[in-house]
Design an enzyme around this catalytic site. Sequence first.
Site, PDB file in Angstrom:
ATOM      1  N   LYS A 123       0.794  -1.218   0.000  1.00 36.67           N
ATOM      2  CA  LYS A 123       0.000   0.000   0.000  1.00 36.67           C
ATOM      3  C   LYS A 123       0.837   1.284   0.000  1.00 36.67           C
ATOM      4  O   LYS A 123       0.505   2.245  -0.666  1.00 36.67           O
ATOM      5  CB  LYS A 123      -0.884   0.026   1.237  1.00 36.67           C
ATOM      6  CG  LYS A 123      -2.032  -0.961   1.167  1.00 36.67           C
ATOM      7  CD  LYS A 123      -3.107  -0.544   2.123  1.00 36.67           C
ATOM      8  CE  LYS A 123      -4.121  -1.621   2.356  1.00 36.67           C
ATOM      9  NZ  LYS A 123      -4.937  -1.353   3.523  1.00 36.67           N
ATOM     10  N   GLU A 193      -2.216  -1.941   9.740  1.00 36.07           N
ATOM     11  CA  GLU A 193      -1.562  -0.981   8.836  1.00 36.07           C
ATOM     12  C   GLU A 193      -2.418   0.271   8.660  1.00 36.07           C
ATOM     13  O   GLU A 193      -1.889   1.382   8.557  1.00 36.07           O
ATOM     14  CB  GLU A 193      -1.270  -1.636   7.481  1.00 36.07           C
ATOM     15  CG  GLU A 193      -0.094  -2.600   7.573  1.00 36.07           C
ATOM     16  CD  GLU A 193       0.079  -3.487   6.356  1.00 36.07           C
ATOM     17  OE1 GLU A 193       0.018  -2.973   5.230  1.00 36.07           O
ATOM     18  OE2 GLU A 193       0.276  -4.701   6.541  1.00 36.07           O
ATOM     19  N   HIS A 197      -1.797   4.585   9.498  1.00 37.07           N
ATOM     20  CA  HIS A 197      -2.063   5.750   8.632  1.00 37.07           C
ATOM     21  C   HIS A 197      -2.757   6.876   9.388  1.00 37.07           C
ATOM     22  O   HIS A 197      -2.880   7.982   8.859  1.00 37.07           O
ATOM     23  CB  HIS A 197      -2.972   5.343   7.461  1.00 37.07           C
ATOM     24  CG  HIS A 197      -2.266   4.611   6.359  1.00 37.07           C
ATOM     25  ND1 HIS A 197      -1.489   5.245   5.423  1.00 37.07           N
ATOM     26  CD2 HIS A 197      -2.237   3.301   6.040  1.00 37.07           C
ATOM     27  CE1 HIS A 197      -1.015   4.342   4.568  1.00 37.07           C
ATOM     28  NE2 HIS A 197      -1.452   3.166   4.926  1.00 37.07           N
TER      29      HIS A 197
HETATM   30  P1  NAD Z   1      -3.591 -11.032   7.919  1.00 30.88           P
HETATM   31  O1  NAD Z   1      -3.029 -10.485   9.175  1.00 30.88           O
HETATM   32  O2  NAD Z   1      -5.002 -11.494   7.930  1.00 30.88           O
HETATM   33  O3  NAD Z   1      -2.692 -12.258   7.394  1.00 30.88           O
HETATM   34  C1  NAD Z   1      -1.304 -12.163   7.290  1.00 30.88           C
HETATM   35  C2  NAD Z   1      -0.744 -13.580   7.059  1.00 30.88           C
HETATM   36  O4  NAD Z   1       0.668 -13.491   6.891  1.00 30.88           O
HETATM   37  C3  NAD Z   1      -0.999 -14.533   8.225  1.00 30.88           C
HETATM   38  O5  NAD Z   1      -1.348 -15.808   7.716  1.00 30.88           O
HETATM   39  C4  NAD Z   1       0.367 -14.614   8.905  1.00 30.88           C
HETATM   40  O6  NAD Z   1       0.578 -15.854   9.588  1.00 30.88           O
HETATM   41  C5  NAD Z   1       1.280 -14.489   7.695  1.00 30.88           C
HETATM   42  N1  NAD Z   1       2.642 -14.094   8.067  1.00 30.88           N
HETATM   43  C6  NAD Z   1       3.022 -13.057   8.867  1.00 30.88           C
HETATM   44  N2  NAD Z   1       4.367 -13.045   8.999  1.00 30.88           N
HETATM   45  C7  NAD Z   1       4.836 -14.089   8.261  1.00 30.88           C
HETATM   46  C8  NAD Z   1       6.123 -14.631   8.020  1.00 30.88           C
HETATM   47  N3  NAD Z   1       7.236 -14.074   8.540  1.00 30.88           N
HETATM   48  N4  NAD Z   1       6.237 -15.725   7.238  1.00 30.88           N
HETATM   49  C9  NAD Z   1       5.135 -16.309   6.701  1.00 30.88           C
HETATM   50  N5  NAD Z   1       3.889 -15.841   6.886  1.00 30.88           N
HETATM   51  C10 NAD Z   1       3.742 -14.752   7.675  1.00 30.88           C
HETATM   52  O7  NAD Z   1      -3.352  -9.941   6.756  1.00 30.88           O
HETATM   53  P2  NAD Z   1      -4.401  -9.395   5.689  1.00 30.88           P
HETATM   54  O8  NAD Z   1      -5.395  -8.539   6.382  1.00 30.88           O
HETATM   55  O9  NAD Z   1      -4.836 -10.528   4.839  1.00 30.88           O
HETATM   56  O10 NAD Z   1      -3.473  -8.373   4.829  1.00 30.88           O
HETATM   57  C11 NAD Z   1      -2.380  -8.790   4.038  1.00 30.88           C
HETATM   58  C12 NAD Z   1      -1.784  -7.579   3.333  1.00 30.88           C
HETATM   59  O11 NAD Z   1      -2.654  -7.105   2.316  1.00 30.88           O
HETATM   60  C13 NAD Z   1      -1.514  -6.378   4.236  1.00 30.88           C
HETATM   61  O12 NAD Z   1      -0.202  -5.911   4.027  1.00 30.88           O
HETATM   62  C14 NAD Z   1      -2.503  -5.332   3.776  1.00 30.88           C
HETATM   63  O13 NAD Z   1      -2.066  -4.003   3.922  1.00 30.88           O
HETATM   64  C15 NAD Z   1      -2.641  -5.690   2.311  1.00 30.88           C
HETATM   65  N6  NAD Z   1      -3.885  -5.168   1.723  1.00 30.88           N
HETATM   66  C16 NAD Z   1      -3.810  -4.481   0.558  1.00 30.88           C
HETATM   67  C17 NAD Z   1      -4.948  -3.938  -0.011  1.00 30.88           C
HETATM   68  C18 NAD Z   1      -4.890  -3.180  -1.293  1.00 30.88           C
HETATM   69  O14 NAD Z   1      -5.942  -2.801  -1.814  1.00 30.88           O
HETATM   70  N7  NAD Z   1      -3.732  -2.919  -1.867  1.00 30.88           N
HETATM   71  C19 NAD Z   1      -6.183  -4.099   0.624  1.00 30.88           C
HETATM   72  C20 NAD Z   1      -6.241  -4.829   1.795  1.00 30.88           C
HETATM   73  C21 NAD Z   1      -5.081  -5.366   2.343  1.00 30.88           C
END
Ligand code: NAD
Length: 330
Positions: A123, A193, A197
Amino acid sequence: MDKLDSKQPIRVGVLGFGGLGQAAARVLSSKREMKFVATADLHGYLYQPDGINSDQAIKAHQDKGSIGHLGQLSENSIKELIQLAEVDGYFLALPNLPNTFISDVVDIFQAVGWRGVLVDALKRTSALELMLLKQESLQKAEITYLSGCGATPGLLTAAANIAAQSYSEVHQVEITFGVGIANWESYKATIREDIGHLAEFSIEQARTMTDDEIKLLLQSRNGILKLENMEHADDLMLERLGICSREQVKVGGIVDTYNAKKPLSTNVKVTGRTFEGKISTHTFILGDETSMAANVCGPAFGYLKSGFTLHQKKIYGIFTAAEIMPQFVT
Ligand code: NAD
């Protein structure tokens, strides 16, 4: 083009098996052109070359807390998985806290000599800046990397690029998103995250907050996070394309962490002047029934497919979601 031409499905991995990772698994379960074969979370990984059953994987994760209970428990899951698994492309559905996290993960891919396609949904502008520094090393590693391939940046940034084509000069791009989720714990990294912001918080504070502290913060705001003037990479992506300067791009929105219903309709407004001197605004509005997960995971795999087309033509290095058109995955 062998894979797409020979109708062999692209072997896909999803790193991170939280909110977006599990949604990505569900999206993949109905695709013929892609086969979900690998995933990892913080405590383990799962590799099934014949295809992972998404429902079974999600249930195992919900029951036991890590996908590793169905596959392999590991505290070094990403490295072990990518060394072991035969995967053509990964969607990085990982947290980006600290801001260098995704960049560090990409270093692991390069260090083990992996080649293929990677897409992320990062992001922040500063996170994309770090990724852009990898152009040469990604080219050398024969990795095709598409960055910022979620909803915003991603789908809405690409829409802004298309909308800009009517104008000789673009004056403003305004992205406003509405996200509704019934339970913040389903999307922990996203909410954490988003807190980073808020004007009162730094990314580092958001990273180190306990779950209870986040719960209290959300309670004190009745579950609502109102985000304004966010540091979002849509600005850098549009600036790189010469569409406008980054100061002309505004991103904000409302996240309701107590209700699945969107608090407002997600949209992007692109204002500019045509060659005849008329000032106008194009507005692209996402349907309210489409969830954040649908608007992130759909584009992520659309971009992954485009990444394949590039990779098979031996075009490597980094691209952003605004400069490549995603391809629909059937
Ligand atoms: P979440 O917290 O639900 O899941 C994160 C996953 O990553 C978990 O399964 C966790 O165990 C795993 N993880 C964490 N550290 C790790 C490591 N060192 N090794 C392996 N796995 C690891 O996260 P989420 O809510 O699904 O969000 C994921 C990302 O997507 C975030 O960075 C968020 O900002 C991004 N996102 C982007 C948009 C967009 O439109 N661009 C929208 C929503 C979310």
